[in-house]
Design a protein around this motif. Structure first.
Motif, short mmCIF file in Angstrom:
data_model
loop_
_atom_site.label_atom_id
_atom_site.label_comp_id
_atom_site.label_asym_id
_atom_site.label_seq_id
_atom_site.Cartn_x
_atom_site.Cartn_y
_atom_site.Cartn_z
N ASN A 1 3.82 5.65 -11.58
CA ASN A 1 5.18 5.31 -11.15
C ASN A 1 5.38 5.29 -9.63
O ASN A 1 6.51 5.24 -9.17
CB ASN A 1 6.23 6.22 -11.79
N THR A 2 4.30 5.32 -8.87
CA THR A 2 4.42 5.02 -7.43
C THR A 2 4.85 3.57 -7.30
O THR A 2 4.39 2.72 -8.05
CB THR A 2 3.06 5.19 -6.71
N ARG A 3 5.74 3.28 -6.35
CA ARG A 3 6.16 1.90 -6.14
C ARG A 3 5.96 1.51 -4.68
O ARG A 3 6.28 2.29 -3.78
CB ARG A 3 7.64 1.75 -6.51
N ILE A 4 5.39 0.32 -4.48
CA ILE A 4 5.33 -0.20 -3.12
C ILE A 4 5.89 -1.62 -3.14
O ILE A 4 5.95 -2.26 -4.20
CB ILE A 4 3.89 -0.20 -2.53
N SER A 5 6.32 -2.10 -2.00
CA SER A 5 6.72 -3.51 -1.91
C SER A 5 6.30 -4.06 -0.57
O SER A 5 6.08 -3.32 0.38
CB SER A 5 8.22 -3.66 -2.13
N LEU A 6 6.15 -5.38 -0.54
CA LEU A 6 5.75 -6.09 0.68
C LEU A 6 6.81 -7.12 1.04
O LEU A 6 7.34 -7.79 0.15
CB LEU A 6 4.45 -6.88 0.44
N GLY A 7 7.10 -7.27 2.32
CA GLY A 7 7.96 -8.35 2.78
C GLY A 7 7.13 -9.59 3.09
O GLY A 7 5.98 -9.70 2.64
N ALA A 8 7.71 -10.51 3.86
CA ALA A 8 7.03 -11.78 4.17
C ALA A 8 5.84 -11.55 5.11
O ALA A 8 5.80 -10.57 5.84
CB ALA A 8 8.03 -12.73 4.81
N ASN A 9 4.89 -12.50 5.05
CA ASN A 9 3.73 -12.51 5.95
C ASN A 9 3.03 -11.15 6.02
O ASN A 9 2.75 -10.65 7.10
CB ASN A 9 4.16 -12.91 7.37
N SER A 10 2.77 -10.57 4.86
CA SER A 10 2.21 -9.23 4.85
C SER A 10 0.92 -9.18 4.05
O SER A 10 0.67 -10.04 3.20
CB SER A 10 3.21 -8.24 4.23
N GLU A 11 0.12 -8.18 4.33
CA GLU A 11 -1.13 -7.99 3.58
C GLU A 11 -1.39 -6.51 3.40
O GLU A 11 -1.32 -5.73 4.35
CB GLU A 11 -2.31 -8.63 4.34
N ILE A 12 -1.67 -6.13 2.16
CA ILE A 12 -1.98 -4.72 1.87
C ILE A 12 -3.22 -4.65 0.98
O ILE A 12 -3.43 -5.53 0.15
CB ILE A 12 -0.76 -4.01 1.22
N HIS A 13 -4.04 -3.65 1.20
CA HIS A 13 -5.24 -3.45 0.38
C HIS A 13 -5.10 -2.18 -0.44
O HIS A 13 -4.72 -1.14 0.10
CB HIS A 13 -6.49 -3.34 1.26
N ILE A 14 -5.39 -2.30 -1.74
CA ILE A 14 -5.36 -1.11 -2.61
C ILE A 14 -6.78 -0.55 -2.62
O ILE A 14 -7.62 -0.96 -3.42
CB ILE A 14 -4.92 -1.49 -4.04
N ASP A 15 -7.07 0.36 -1.71
CA ASP A 15 -8.46 0.81 -1.52
C ASP A 15 -8.90 1.81 -2.59
O ASP A 15 -10.01 1.73 -3.09
CB ASP A 15 -8.62 1.44 -0.14
N GLN A 16 -8.05 2.78 -2.88
CA GLN A 16 -8.44 3.80 -3.87
C GLN A 16 -7.25 4.18 -4.71
O GLN A 16 -6.13 4.28 -4.21
CB GLN A 16 -8.93 5.06 -3.15
N TYR A 17 -7.53 4.40 -6.01
CA TYR A 17 -6.47 4.86 -6.90
C TYR A 17 -7.09 5.67 -8.02
O TYR A 17 -8.02 5.20 -8.69
CB TYR A 17 -5.70 3.67 -7.48
#
Lengths: 222, 153
Positions: B78-94
Motif C-alpha cells: 500500500n505504498t503509493r507514489i506518483s509522477l508528474g510530467a517529464n519524469s523518470e523513476i526507477h524501482i530498484d528494490q522491493y
C-alpha cells in the motif's frame, strides 16, 4: 640628524605597516585560484523536497542526506533545496498554493487509498464467522467498482498454539477467503494470498492467548 | 518395488512444477499503475510497455512520463507514489515479506516530480525505505513527501 631621529618612528611604523600589508596580501594570494572556481558551473543543481502532513493532519519526518550533511524536515509543508555537495540553506515553509502550483499533476496522479476489510474466524478453524460470511457480496461489489484493481488476502491468527501451526492456519484462512471470492465471480488473477501467522496481531498479546480480534483475514482492495 | 514408486515420484515432481509458477508469479509483481494520464512508458528488460491503468509493475522497472503525462503506482504494501510530467523513476528494490522480516523499498527519481506516501514497509521497517534523487537520499519515518529535481539541460 635631529630630523632623522624625529622621523625614525614614522619610518619604522611605515616599514612595519608595509610589512603588515605584505602579510595581509600574502594570504590573499592563494585565493587567486579563480580558474578552479570558473570551471564549476555558476549554479549547482538543486532538488526540492517538501514534507506533507498525513491525511489525518499528523506530520511525520523525513531526512535528506547529501554529501555534506543530513537535513531533517518535520513541519507541514516544510521544504528545502539540496545540492549534491553543499550544506543546504535553511528550510522554509511553503504555502499550500505554492505546493499545488509546483506539483499539481503529481498530486492529481496519487492512487486512491486501499479499501480494507477484516473478516473473522471461529477459533482454530478456517470457518468464517456468520457476520463475516455475509460481507463477501459487499466485497465483490466494491471490487467491481474499483476495477482495475488488485486484492491482497492476508491470513492471521491469535497466539494460541505454535507459530508454525499458526502460519499454516493463517494461510488456510486466506485460501478459504480466496476460494469464496472465486466462487462468487472475482477473477483469479486479481487475488493474491499470503500468511502472516501470529506475527502481526491486531491486538498484541502474550504467547498462547485466545483473542478473537486476531483470528482474521485482512483484505486490501488496491 | 522401485518401479512402482517412480510414477508416484514423477507425479510429485510434476505437481511441484505445476504449483510453483503461480507462487513466483504472485511475488514478481510489486504493484500496479493507477491514474495514468497522457503519455507514459514502462521500460522492462530493455522493452517498452505503454503505461495504462491496471498494468502491473515489477522490481527493476523504469517508469517514464512524457510532456503531459502523469501516473500513480500502488505497491503491494500500500505504498503509493506518483509522477508528474517529464519524469523518470526507477524501482530498484522491493521486498515485502513480514513473516521473514524482509523489507526493502528503494526507488530512484532520475528527473521530474514525484510524490511518496508510505505503506506497510514504511511503518514496519522505516529504515528499509530509501528514495534517491540526483543530489540526495531521503529517509522516511512513516509519512508523505514531494520531490522535484533540478531541470536537466
Amino acid at each position: 640628524m635631529y630630523i632623522f631621529f624625529r622621523l625614525l618612528p614614522a619610518l619604522l611604523s611605515a616599514v612595519l605597516f608595509c610589512g603588515c600589508v605584505d602579510q595581509h596580501i600574502e594570504p590573499i594570494q592563494p585565493i587567486q585560484s579563480e580558474p578552479i572556481q570558473s570551471i564549476q558551473p555558476p549554479q549547482e543543481k538543486k532538488d526540492l523536497f517538501i514534507l506533507l502532513p498525513d491525511k489525518n493532519g499528523k506530520v511525520g519526518e523525513i531526512t535528506i542526506s547529501n554529501r555534506a550533511c543530513t537535513t531533517i524536515l518535520s513541519k507541514a509543508n516544510e521544504s528545502v533545496q539540496v545540492s549534491k555537495n553543499k550544506v543546504p540553506p535553511r528550510t522554509s515553509i511553503l504555502s499550500q498554493r505554492e505546493v499545488q502550483r509546483k506539483f499539481h499533476d503529481t498530486l492529481q496522479a496519487i492512487p486512491g487509498t486501499a479499501d480494507q476489510y477484516i473478516l473473522y474466524f471461529y477459533p482454530g478453524t478456517s470457518k468464517l464467522t456468520k457476520n463475516s460470511q455475509q460481507q463477501l457480496p459487499l466485497i465483490l461489489k466494491r471490487i467491481k467498482k474499483r476495477l482495475p484493481c488488485e486484492i491482497s488476502i492476508i491470513g492471521h491468527t491469535d497466539t494460541q498454539a505454535s507459530s508454525e501451526y499458526n502460519l499454516a492456519l493463517a494461510l488456510q484462512r486466506a485460501i478459504h477467503v480466496r476460494n469464496q471470492l472465486l466462487a462468487i465471480g472475482v477473477p483469479r488473477e486479481l487475488l493474491e494470498v499470503s500468511s502472516h501467522g501470529e506475527t502481526d496481531p491486531m491486538i498484541p498479546t502474550r504467547d498462547n492467548v485466545k483473542e478473537p480480534r486476531n483470528r482474521r483475514v485482512e483484505l486490501f482492495i488496491r | 518395488m522401485l518401479k512402482k514408486k517412480i510414477p508416484l515420484l514423477l507425479l510429485v515432481i510434476l505437481q511441484f512444477l505445476l504449483s510453483t509458477p503461480p507462487a513466483i508469479f504472485a511475488q514478481e509483481f510489486v504493484g500496479g499503475l493507477r491514474k495514468v494520464t497522457g503519455l507514459g512508458t514502462i521500460i522492462r528488460d530493455g522493452q517498452q510497455i505503454i503505461a495504462k491503468d491496471g498494468i502491473r509493475i515489477k522490481m527493476g522497472d523504469k517508469l517514464i512520463t512524457g510532456k503531459n503525462g502523469a501516473l500513480g503506482v500502488i505497491f503491494t504494501d500500500n505504498t503509493r507514489i506518483s509522477l508528474g510530467a517529464n519524469s523518470e523513476i526507477h524501482i530498484d528494490q522491493y521486498a515485502f515479506q513480514p513473516t521473514q522480516g524482509k523489507f526493502a523499498f528503494l526507488t530512484e527519481l532520475i528527473q521530474g516530480t514525484a510524490s511518496y506516501i508510505s505503506g506497510a514497509i514504511g511503518k514496519l521497517s522505516p529504515k528499509a525505505v530509501k528514495f534517491k534523487t540526483p543530489t540526495a537520499i531521503v529517509g522516511v519515518r512513516g509519512t508523505r513527501f514531494l520531490v522535484k529535481t533540478a531541470p536537466k539541460d
